[in-house]
Scaffold this motif. Sequence first.
Motif, short mmCIF file in Angstrom:
data_model
loop_
_atom_site.label_atom_id
_atom_site.label_comp_id
_atom_site.label_asym_id
_atom_site.label_seq_id
_atom_site.Cartn_x
_atom_site.Cartn_y
_atom_site.Cartn_z
N ASN A 64 0.82 -1.20 0.00
CA ASN A 64 0.00 0.00 0.00
C ASN A 64 0.86 1.26 0.00
O ASN A 64 0.57 2.23 -0.70
N LYS A 65 1.93 1.24 0.79
CA LYS A 65 2.80 2.40 0.88
C LYS A 65 4.18 2.04 0.36
O LYS A 65 4.78 1.07 0.78
N TYR A 135 -5.20 5.49 -10.05
CA TYR A 135 -4.94 5.35 -8.61
C TYR A 135 -5.49 4.05 -8.08
O TYR A 135 -6.54 3.57 -8.54
N ARG A 136 -4.84 3.52 -7.07
CA ARG A 136 -5.40 2.38 -6.35
C ARG A 136 -6.44 2.90 -5.37
O ARG A 136 -6.45 4.08 -5.01
N VAL A 141 -8.49 -0.34 1.15
CA VAL A 141 -8.57 -1.63 0.47
C VAL A 141 -7.29 -2.46 0.62
O VAL A 141 -7.34 -3.64 0.92
N MET A 142 -6.15 -1.83 0.43
CA MET A 142 -4.90 -2.59 0.41
C MET A 142 -4.14 -2.53 1.73
O MET A 142 -3.02 -2.99 1.83
N ASN A 143 -4.71 -1.90 2.72
CA ASN A 143 -3.98 -1.71 3.97
C ASN A 143 -3.86 -2.97 4.81
O ASN A 143 -4.79 -3.75 4.92
N ASP A 144 -2.70 -3.11 5.42
CA ASP A 144 -2.53 -4.09 6.48
C ASP A 144 -3.37 -3.60 7.67
O ASP A 144 -3.24 -2.45 8.09
N PRO A 145 -4.24 -4.42 8.23
CA PRO A 145 -5.07 -3.96 9.35
C PRO A 145 -4.24 -3.49 10.55
O PRO A 145 -4.72 -2.71 11.36
N ASP A 149 0.97 -0.33 6.28
CA ASP A 149 2.11 -0.14 5.40
C ASP A 149 2.22 -1.20 4.30
O ASP A 149 2.75 -0.95 3.24
N SER A 150 1.78 -2.40 4.60
CA SER A 150 1.91 -3.47 3.63
C SER A 150 0.54 -4.04 3.27
O SER A 150 -0.44 -3.79 3.96
N ALA A 151 0.49 -4.76 2.21
CA ALA A 151 -0.78 -5.31 1.76
C ALA A 151 -0.92 -6.74 2.25
O ALA A 151 -0.36 -7.67 1.69
N SER A 152 -1.66 -6.93 3.32
CA SER A 152 -1.89 -8.28 3.82
C SER A 152 -3.07 -8.93 3.10
O SER A 152 -3.38 -10.08 3.31
N LEU A 153 -3.72 -8.15 2.24
CA LEU A 153 -4.89 -8.63 1.53
C LEU A 153 -4.48 -9.40 0.28
O LEU A 153 -3.62 -8.96 -0.49
#
Length: 228
Positions: A64-65, A135-136, A141-145, A149-153
């Motif tokens: 995400n970031k 844009y995403r 949507v893509m955030n680590d809960p 910072d990372s996409a856990s999805l």
Amino acid sequence: MKKFTLIELLVVVAIIGILVSLMMPSLSKARESARRVQCVNNQKNHSIAMFMSFDDNNQYYPANKIQDPNAAGNTERGSNWLGKKGTQNASITVVMRPLNQYLQKVSEDGEMPVAQCPSDKDEMDEYVKWGSSYYRNKDAVMNDPGDGDSASLTITDIISPSKLVTYGELGGIWIIPNTNRATKGQYYNHTDMGDTRWVLQFADGHVANTYVIPGDKGAVGDYLWINE
């Protein structure tokens, strides 16, 4: 041979002017329709790149970031998944955009047409400023809960892939989780202001020019996972 009088010529010129003025809106709509088709094709390529990325990354979405140590300012932009190097100092480099490797080779000072919506207006010009017109869905949507910072999805986590918007034109992405967020005319690339249709990519990979009903950021959790 009878010659035209000045009045007759003026009448003919006036009629031609009226006909041209009547035709202009139709010509403008036809031109914008062609641009919209190109925008759809661009995002179909983005979708293919996304699924190629899934294959290489255990079905996870890109981060995400994306922090670029060589860029100043906030580099956590929604446009950072693909594109060229923009003019803004917070625009990240080409090699750090994770989907670029699946789209085309581009140098740091090169152009990337697949990242540019043909209707990206001069007053907006996201492609020039940030390297991409697209844009995403970065609001959640893509955030680590945990830290965002990372996409856990992963793609398999999404309950309704055909309904969840993951990528698209900036105006459409902004209006999804924020009621009336897209309030400026330049965010309506293919339509008039207030006509809430944008070219958007969905989690199942399909791309459509679709209506977006303004959402409510407070209910974003329900919207993300069920999207109904």
